[in-house]
Design an enzyme around this catalytic site. Structure first.
Site, PDB file in Angstrom:
ATOM      1  CG  ASP A 177      -0.102   1.508   6.522  1.00  0.00           C
ATOM      2  OD1 ASP A 177       0.734   0.929   6.002  1.00  0.00           O
ATOM      3  OD2 ASP A 177      -0.491   2.718   6.122  1.00  0.00           O
TER       4      ASP A 177
ATOM      5  CD  GLU B  15      -2.493   1.281   2.783  1.00  0.00           C
ATOM      6  OE1 GLU B  15      -2.346   0.120   3.596  1.00  0.00           O
ATOM      7  OE2 GLU B  15      -2.772   2.207   3.258  1.00  0.00           O
TER       8      GLU B  15
ATOM      9  CG  ASP C  91      -4.315   2.510   9.139  1.00  0.00           C
ATOM     10  OD1 ASP C  91      -4.690   1.874   8.190  1.00  0.00           O
ATOM     11  OD2 ASP C  91      -3.605   3.569   8.767  1.00  0.00           O
TER      12      ASP C  91
ATOM     13  CG  ASP D 111      -7.755   4.686   5.611  1.00  0.00           C
ATOM     14  OD1 ASP D 111      -8.952   4.549   5.676  1.00  0.00           O
ATOM     15  OD2 ASP D 111      -7.102   5.952   5.643  1.00  0.00           O
TER      16      ASP D 111
END
Ligand code: 0RA
Length: 640
Positions: free
Chosen positions: A503, A430, A505, A507
Site C-alpha cells: 500500500d 500485501e 501508506d 504501513d
C-alpha cells in the site's frame, strides 16, 4: 572573437578516438542511464582525488548548476598547460581530448584507474554537450572550451592570480543526445562523495545544489580519522562491544593496506572492501586475505588465553567471528586488476598475502596491547559459535520434518503458465484481499501472485534458523526458487521480476522495507541483479467527462483538477489501499505493463544500504528518528 584551432594530423586521430567514445559510450562508462550520468561526475572527481593522494590537493567542490551543468573544482597543482611535444598542443588540451592520455603525464603512484571508471576526463569531454576547463597555475588563469569533445577555443589566458593559487575547475553539461536522463541526484552524489571522504582521510569534499535557488542544499565531508570514522558511521545505530576502533595501516611492495573494525552485539556482519576507492562488491584477494588472517589471529589468541573451553576444543569459524563485526578494508595498488561480472572483484593475487600479513601482524599486536578489546571480540564469537551449533541441530530437525513439503510450491501462490523465467513476474502482494484482486486481475500467462499477510518477521533481529520458521518467508523462498544465504543459487530463479505490491501508506512502506531487508540480508544477488521492483500505485483517481486520470501525489491531483477539469468539483476517489481496488483498477494502475509505474530497487552502494537497514530496522531509536527526519521528503521512497 574566438579563433577556431586548426586541425593537424594528430588532431584528426584525436577526433577519431572521441568519435569511438560517442558511438559506444557504454563501453567506457558502463551505461547511458542515470548510473552512467553520475559516473561522469565520479570520473572528474577521481582525478582530483588522485591529485589529493599525491599530496597536492586538500579540498574539492562539486556544484550542480541551474543550467544542467556540474562543476568540479580542486586546489591541486592545476592541469599542466605547457606544450606537449608529440601533439604540439597544450598538455591540458591533450588530457581532455586524447583517450587515456592522463596517465602519461605523471608518475602518481595510485591512480584510481581500471575499475568502473578511471577512463580519463577525455571520455567525459566526448560525452558532454559542452565542457569548460579552467586552470590556475603560474600566476595565471587559463581557460579552454569544448563541445562534444572538440576544442572550440584555444587555451586562453583569462586573468592573473596570486602565484601560490593553483587548481582546476572542470564544468560540463552531459550530452542529452547520449544520456537517457540529465537529472543529477543529490543523494546519490552525496553518498559517493561521503564514501570518498572516508576513504581519503583529510580531503574536504563539498557538494552544493544550486539548481533551485530556494531549496539549495550543501554538504561538506571531511574525515581526518578516515576509515575509522567510516566504521563509526556504519555502527551509528548498532551496539559496539568495545569503544575503540581497531585500525591497521601498513604498506608492502607499494601496496597500501588499511583496515578498521569494531565488533557489535548485532547479528549482521558488515564488511566493505575497497580497492583504489572502488567498492569491490564482488570481493577479491584483499577480502580473502582479510578473512583468513582474521580467523587465524582470533583463534590463536583465544587458544593461547584458554578462551574456547565452551566449544569442546573446537576452533571458531570465520562466520562466528564475523557475526556482528563491522569492518572496512581499503587497499591502494599501483596497478589494480578488476575482474568479475561487474568488474568489482579485485584479482591481483599478491594482494592476498600482503593483506594477510598486515592484519596478522597488526591485529596480533593490537590484541596483546588491548586485552579488553580482544576479549570482547572473542566472547561475542564464542556466543555466535554456540548459537550456530544449536541452530544447526534445530535446522536438521526441521529439514527432516519438511523434507517433502519444502520443494513443493506454496499453496497460496497463484503461479503463472509460462515456464520461461525470463518472461515471468511474481507479485508479492500485501494482504489477502489485495492478493485476491490481484489473482483475478493478472495476466496468468506470465504473472504469478503470492499474497503475504501483514508484517513479516523483522529479519534484522533474528538468526537465519529463526527466520526460516516464518511461514510467509518460507512461502516466498519456495516461490522464488533460489534458496537463501550460502545456498543461494540464481539459476533457480523462477521469475525475472519480483514485484513488491504494498500500500501507498506508512504501513505499506514498513512492509516493503521489511521485505527489502530480508532480500538484502539473505538473497542479496536478487537486488544486485536488478530483479526486485516495487509498484508505485496512484493515490487518487479523478473522473471527468467520461475520462479517468490517476494522480500519484496531492500536488498532481490539484494540478489535474485545476488544469484538466477547469477547477470543477469533480469525482475524486482516494485509493486507501490495494485491497480497496477492484481487479480492473488494480490491473490498470499496478499490473498492466503498458501503464503501471514500477520502481527498480538499486543497491548502488552496499555500505549505505547496510547502514540504512541497521538504522531502520535495528534497536537504536535515536539514529532512526534522526534518519527519518533528515530524509523526511524521501522517506516513502528511500533509495537504497
Ligand atoms: C597531469 C599531471 C599533473 C596533474 C594533473 C594531470 C591534474 C589533473 C587533474 C584533473 C582534475 N584536477 C587535476 N589536477 C591535476 C601533475 C602536474 C605537475 O607536475 O605539476
Amino acid at each position: 572573437m574566438v579563433e577556431e584551432p586548426e586541425y593537424g594530423a594528430g588532431q584528426i586521430q584525436v577526433l577519431e578516438g572521441l568519435e569511438a567514445v560517442r558511438k559506444r559510450p557504454a563501453m567506457y562508462i558502463g551505461s547511458t542511464d542515470g548510473r552512467g550520468l553520475h559516473h561522469l561526475v565520479y570520473e572528474v572527481v577521481d582525478n582530483s582525488i588522485d591529485e589529493a593522494l599525491a599530496g597536492h590537493c586538500s579540498s574539492i567542490e562539486v556544484v550542480l548548476h541551474d543550467d544542467g551543468s556540474v562543476s568540479v573544482t580542486d586546489d591541486g597543482r592545476g592541469i599542466p598547460v605547457d606544450t606537449h611535444e608529440e601533439y604540439d598542443r597544450p598538455a591540458v588540451e591533450v588530457i581532455l581530448t586524447v583517450l587515456h592520455a592522463g596517465g602519461k603525464f605523471d608518475n602518481k603512484s595510485y591512480q584510481v584507474s581500471g575499475g568502473l571508471h578511471g577512463v580519463g576526463v577525455s571520455v567525459v569531454n566526448a560525452l558532454s554537450e559542452r565542457l569548460a576547463v579552467e586552470v590556475e597555475r603560474n600566476g595565471t588563469k587559463y581557460q579552454q572550451r569544448f563541445e562534444r569533445g572538440e576544442p572550440v577555443t584555444g587555451l586562453e589566458e583569462v586573468g592573473e592570480v596570486p602565484d601560490d593559487e593553483t587548481g582546476t575547475t572542470i564544468r560540463f553539461r552531459p550530452d542529452s543526445d547520449i544520456f537517457e536522463t540529465d537529472e543529477f541526484d543529490f543523494g546519490t552524489l552525496s553518498t559517493r562523495l561521503r564514501e570518498l571522504a572516508f576513504l581519503n582521510s583529510g580531503v574536504e569534499i563539498t557538494l552544493r545544489d544550486e539548481r533551485d535557488a530556494e531549496n539549495g542544499e550543501e554538504v561538506t565531508f571531511r574525515y581526518d580519522g578516515g576509515i575509522r570514522e567510516f566504521v563509526e558511521y556504519l555502527n551509528d545505530s548498532r551496539s559496539p562491544l568495545h569503544e575503540d576502533i581497531v585500525y591497521i595501516d601498513d604498506e608492502q611492495d607499494g601496496i597500501q593496506v588499511e583496515i578498521a573494525l569494531q565488533a557489535t552485539g548485532d547479528l549482521q556482519s558488515s564488511t566493505h572492501a575497497f580497492a583504489n576507492n572502488i567498492n569491490t562488491r564482488e570481493g577479491g584477494t584483499h577480502l580473502t586475505g582479510f578473512k583468513t588472517a582474521l580467523t587465524r589471529v582470533v583463534n590463536d589468541y583465544a587458544n593461547d588465553h584458554g578462551m574456547l573451553g565452551e566449544l569442546d576444543g573446537e576452533n571458531l569459524k570465520g562466520e562466528d567471528i564475523r557475526e556482528g563485526l563491522t569492518a572496512v578494508i581499503s587497499i591502494k595498488h599501483p596497478d589494480p586488476q578488476f575482474e568479475g561480472q561487474t568488474k568489482t572483484k579485485l584479482g591481483n593475487s599478491e594482494v592476498r598475502g600482503v593483506v594477510e600479513s598486515a592484519l596478522h601482524q597488526g591485529l596480533g599486536t593490537y590484541f596483546e596491547e588491548n586485552p579488553d578489546t580482544a576479549s570482547a571480540v572473542i566472547s561475542k564469537a564464542v556466543e555466535a559459535a554456540k548459537a550456530r551449533k544449536a541452530a544447526k541441530e534445530a535446522e536438521e530437525l526441521t529439514r527432516r520434518k519438511n523434507a517433502l513439503e519444502s520443494t513443493a510450491l506454496p499453496g497460496k501462490l497463484a503461479d503463472c503458465q509460462t515456464k520461461s523465467p525470463a518472461d515471468a513476474e511474481l507479485f508479492i502482494v500485501e494482504g489477502d484481499s489485495a492478493g485476491g484482486s490481484a489473482k483475478q486481475a493478472r495476466n496468468r500467462e506470465f504473472q504469478a501472485v503470492l499474497p503475504i499477510r501483514g508484517k513479516i518477521l523483522n529479519v534484522e533481529k533474528h538468526r537465519l534458523d529463526r527466520i526460516l520458521q516464518n511461514e510467509e518467508i518460507r512461502a516466498m523462498i519456495r516461490a522464488i526458487g533460489t534458496g537463501v544465504g550460502e545456498e543461494f543459487d540464481i539459476d533457480g530463479l523462477r521469475y525475472d521480476k519480483i514485484i513488491l505490491a504494498t500500500d501507498a501508506d506508512v504501513d505499506g512502506a514498513h512492509i516493503r522495507t521489511l521485505l527489502l531487508t530480508f532480500f538484502y540480508r539473505h538473497m542479496r544477488p536478487l537486488l544486485e541483479g536488478g530483479h526486485v521492483y516495487a509498484i508505485k500505485p496512484p493515490l487518487y483517481r479523478i473522473r471527468y467527462r467520461g475520462e479517468t486520470y490517476d494522480a500519484m501525489t496531492d500536488a498532481e491531483r490539484d494540478e489535474i483538477v485545476d488544469e484538466v477539469c477547469d477547477g470543477n468539483p469533480t469525482q475524486v476517489q482516494r485509493f486507501k489501499g490495494l485491497g480497496e481496488m477492484n481487479p480492473e483498477q488494480l490491473w490498470t494502475s499496478a499490473m498492466n505493463p503498458e501503464n503501471r509505474i514500477l520502481k527498480k530497487i538499486n543497491i548502488e552502494d552496499a555500505a549505505a544500504a547496510d547502514r540504512m537497514f541497521s538504522v531502520l530496522m535495528g534497536d537504536a531509536v535515536e539514529p532512526r528518528k534522526r534518519f527519518i527526519q533528515e530524509h523526511a521528503s524521501e522517506a516513502e521512497w528511500v533509495d537504497i
